[in-house]
Write an enzyme that holds these catalytic residues in place. Structure first.
Site: not given
Ligand code: KIV
Length: 263
Positions: A47, A86, A116, A118, A181
């Site tokens: 994202d 994401d 993915k 968060e 991160e």
């Molecule tokens: O959105 C992204 O690019 C990320 C990376 C920094 C791991 O989550």
């Protein structure tokens, strides 16, 4: 020739075998092709597209429709790497049903192979439900850019107990890997030693099972680059020089020349 795609089982095997994993972001056809052809294990449709491609100041404005748009392009471009997309803010916080529906749409409509998201330990139930639906999930703990306003900026996260708890919760919920991160290297070392899934670090030092970077930072296309990035190319300067030379050639009437003139 058919090339076998990297799977979540390969990520687990890499941790078992002590082979470092690599993941890089991509957002479109050229970056998806470049990433895949570089031989990385995973391509992440992050994202971060909101910042890197759209020039926003955070990842918060990224929408599900935008992630699907970019994910579909990258999933076609990358035919070998595991393509991870994401889940944009705030879909993992709106309940299990919304999270599964959103992740299922991302898989069905993009062709990506994993999502993915968060989250802290508070998202463990959501991760478990998405995994139970057959969707591979990568966790993301430490500095969670979607929570930038709550965290008070893009800053190092130092609460080792919380970091360990969040990473453990993602692993116990069935995540296939977890991004760490901006955390201290020693915390990343401890987490990597105790969680059974691969850790993929960004600004988390050398002790993770793998590393991830934003492609535009790595190749020198970003305006501002975090301190933990090493620049492996200067594509921005090279492109600026090429554009200046082309403009000068047009103005001097030496482009197009005979070689570029058809008929
Ligand atoms: O959105 C992204 O690019 C990320 C990376 C920094 C791991 O989550």
């Amino acid at each position: 020739m058919h090339v076998r795609r990297v799977t979540v089982r390969d990520l687990a095997a890499a941790k078992r075998d002590g082979r470092p994993l690599t993941m890089v972001t991509a957002y479109d056809w050229p970056t998806g092709r470049l990433a895949d052809e570089s031989g990385v294990d995973c391509v992440l449709v992050g994202d971060s597209v909101a910042m890197v491609v759209a020039g926003r100041t955070s990842t918060i404005p990224a929408t599900l429709e935008q992630m699907i748009y970019h994910g579909e392009i990258v999933a076609r471009a990358a035919t070998r790497a595991l393509v991870v997309v994401d889940l944009p803010f705030p879909l993992q916080h709106l309940g299990v049903r919304t999270a599964i529906e959103s992740c299922a749409r991302m898989l069905k409509e993009t062709g990506c192979q994993a999502v993915k998201l968060e989250g802290t330990a508070g998202q463990a139930e959501v991760i478990a439900a998405i995994v139970a639906a057959g969707i591979p999930v990568m966790g993301h703990v430490g500095l969670r850019p979607q929570a930038v306003h709550q965290l008070g900026g893009y800053r190092m996260q130092r609460d080792v107990e919380q970091l360990l708890g969040d990473a453990r919760a993602a692993a116990d919920a069935g995540a296939c890997a977890v991004v760490l991160e901006c955390i201290p290297a020693e915390a990343a070392r401890e987490i990597t030693a105790v969680v059974g899934i691969p850790t993929i670090g960004i600004g988390a030092g050398p002790h993770c099972d793998g590393q991830v970077l934003v492609m535009h930072d790595l190749v020198g296309l970003s305006d501002r680059v975090p301190k933990f990035v090493r620049g492996y190319a200067d594509v921005k300067t090279a492109s600026a020089e090429a554009l200046a030379r082309w403009r000068a050639d047009v103005e001097r009437r030496v482009f197009p020349g005979p070689a570029e003139t058809l008929g």
